[in-house]
Design an enzyme around this catalytic site. Structure first.
Site, PDB file in Angstrom:
ATOM      1  N   TYR A  18       4.961 -12.577  -5.953  1.00 56.88           N
ATOM      2  CA  TYR A  18       5.805 -11.469  -5.126  1.00 56.88           C
ATOM      3  C   TYR A  18       7.381 -11.869  -5.321  1.00 56.88           C
ATOM      4  CZ  TYR A  18       7.492  -8.591  -1.412  1.00 56.88           C
ATOM      5  OH  TYR A  18       8.127  -7.638  -0.656  1.00 56.88           O
ATOM      6  N   GLU A  40       5.445  -3.402   5.438  1.00 54.95           N
ATOM      7  CA  GLU A  40       6.558  -3.940   6.316  1.00 54.95           C
ATOM      8  C   GLU A  40       5.967  -3.884   7.722  1.00 54.95           C
ATOM      9  OE1 GLU A  40       8.483  -5.927   5.536  1.00 54.95           O
ATOM     10  OE2 GLU A  40       8.801  -5.960   3.577  1.00 54.95           O
ATOM     11  N   TRP A  48       3.654 -12.821   5.944  1.00 54.53           N
ATOM     12  CA  TRP A  48       3.578 -12.037   4.830  1.00 54.53           C
ATOM     13  C   TRP A  48       2.593 -12.467   3.972  1.00 54.53           C
ATOM     14  CZ3 TRP A  48       5.323  -7.570   4.035  1.00 54.53           C
ATOM     15  CH2 TRP A  48       5.353  -7.005   2.625  1.00 54.53           C
TER      16      TRP A  48
END
Length: 198
Positions: A18, A40, A48
């Site tokens: 990512y 988000e 995350w």
């Protein structure tokens, strides 16, 4: 001076991928912008890594991030999402995502509004390059993310506070927050120059 964004170096391959291939690379696509918004919002208060692990499930649960389809979700769909153990089962987040899809779908039709173009317009359609030397230098939110958060709230968007907006802008490559010495930082700049600069 740290030479790579150390948040990506936790030993998980999807985190490194990512960072190396998505985070900070300019996005001009509306669906990808909305996908990033969903991730988000879901990430708030969580890691995350958790979001990346659940990313395929999010895509399936939210109709491949098709804004118009999500805008049609009803109470039954909310219940289905809340019972889905593969995603984050937070009712407030889920309802905010659906509400945002409904608003955005309406703005698409009535005003030819583009959420992606709207976000870029705050930066004169070019990335803001930050100069962070260490992870500790990075800011959770900035004056510009606070301004955008406030303006989005005026439009009617939900669950998009300054910290979420800051992270969202970084993910979309509108703000390039890769550390100064991180090799991906220059790749992001080159990507924008090659693909988007007139």
């Amino acid at each position: 001076m740290e030479k790579i964004c150390n948040w990506s170096q936790n030993g998980h391959q999807n985190m490194a991928q990512y960072h190396d291939n998505e985070w900070g690379f300019a996005v001009l696509d509306e669906t990808k912008t909305f996908e990033s918004m969903i991730l988000e919002i879901m990430q708030a208060g969580l890691s995350w890594q958790t979001i990346l692990n659940k990313r395929p499930a999010f895509r399936q649960a939210f109709s491949n991030y098709t804004i118009e389809k999500i805008a049609q979700y009803n109470d039954y769909d909310v219940k289905q999402l809340i019972s889905n153990k593969e995603i984050i089962r937070n009712k407030r987040k889920i309802e905010a995502i659906i509400s945002n899809a409904q608003l955005l779908s309406l703005l698409h039709v009535e005003e030819a509004f583009s959420l992606n173009a709207y976000l870029w317009s705050f930066f004169d359609d070019k990335p803001l390059i930050m100069n962070y030397h260490t992870q500790a230098d990075m800011q959770g939110f900035t004056s510009i993310s606070s301004t955008i958060s406030r303006e989005l709230k005026k439009q009617g968007f939900k669950f998009l506070g300054p910290t979420i907006v800051q992270s969202w802008l970084e993910a979309l490559g509108i703000i390039n927050s890769h550390l100064t010495a991180c090799p991906v930082k220059q790749q992001c700049e080159n990507f924008f120059s090659k693909n988007y600069t007139l």
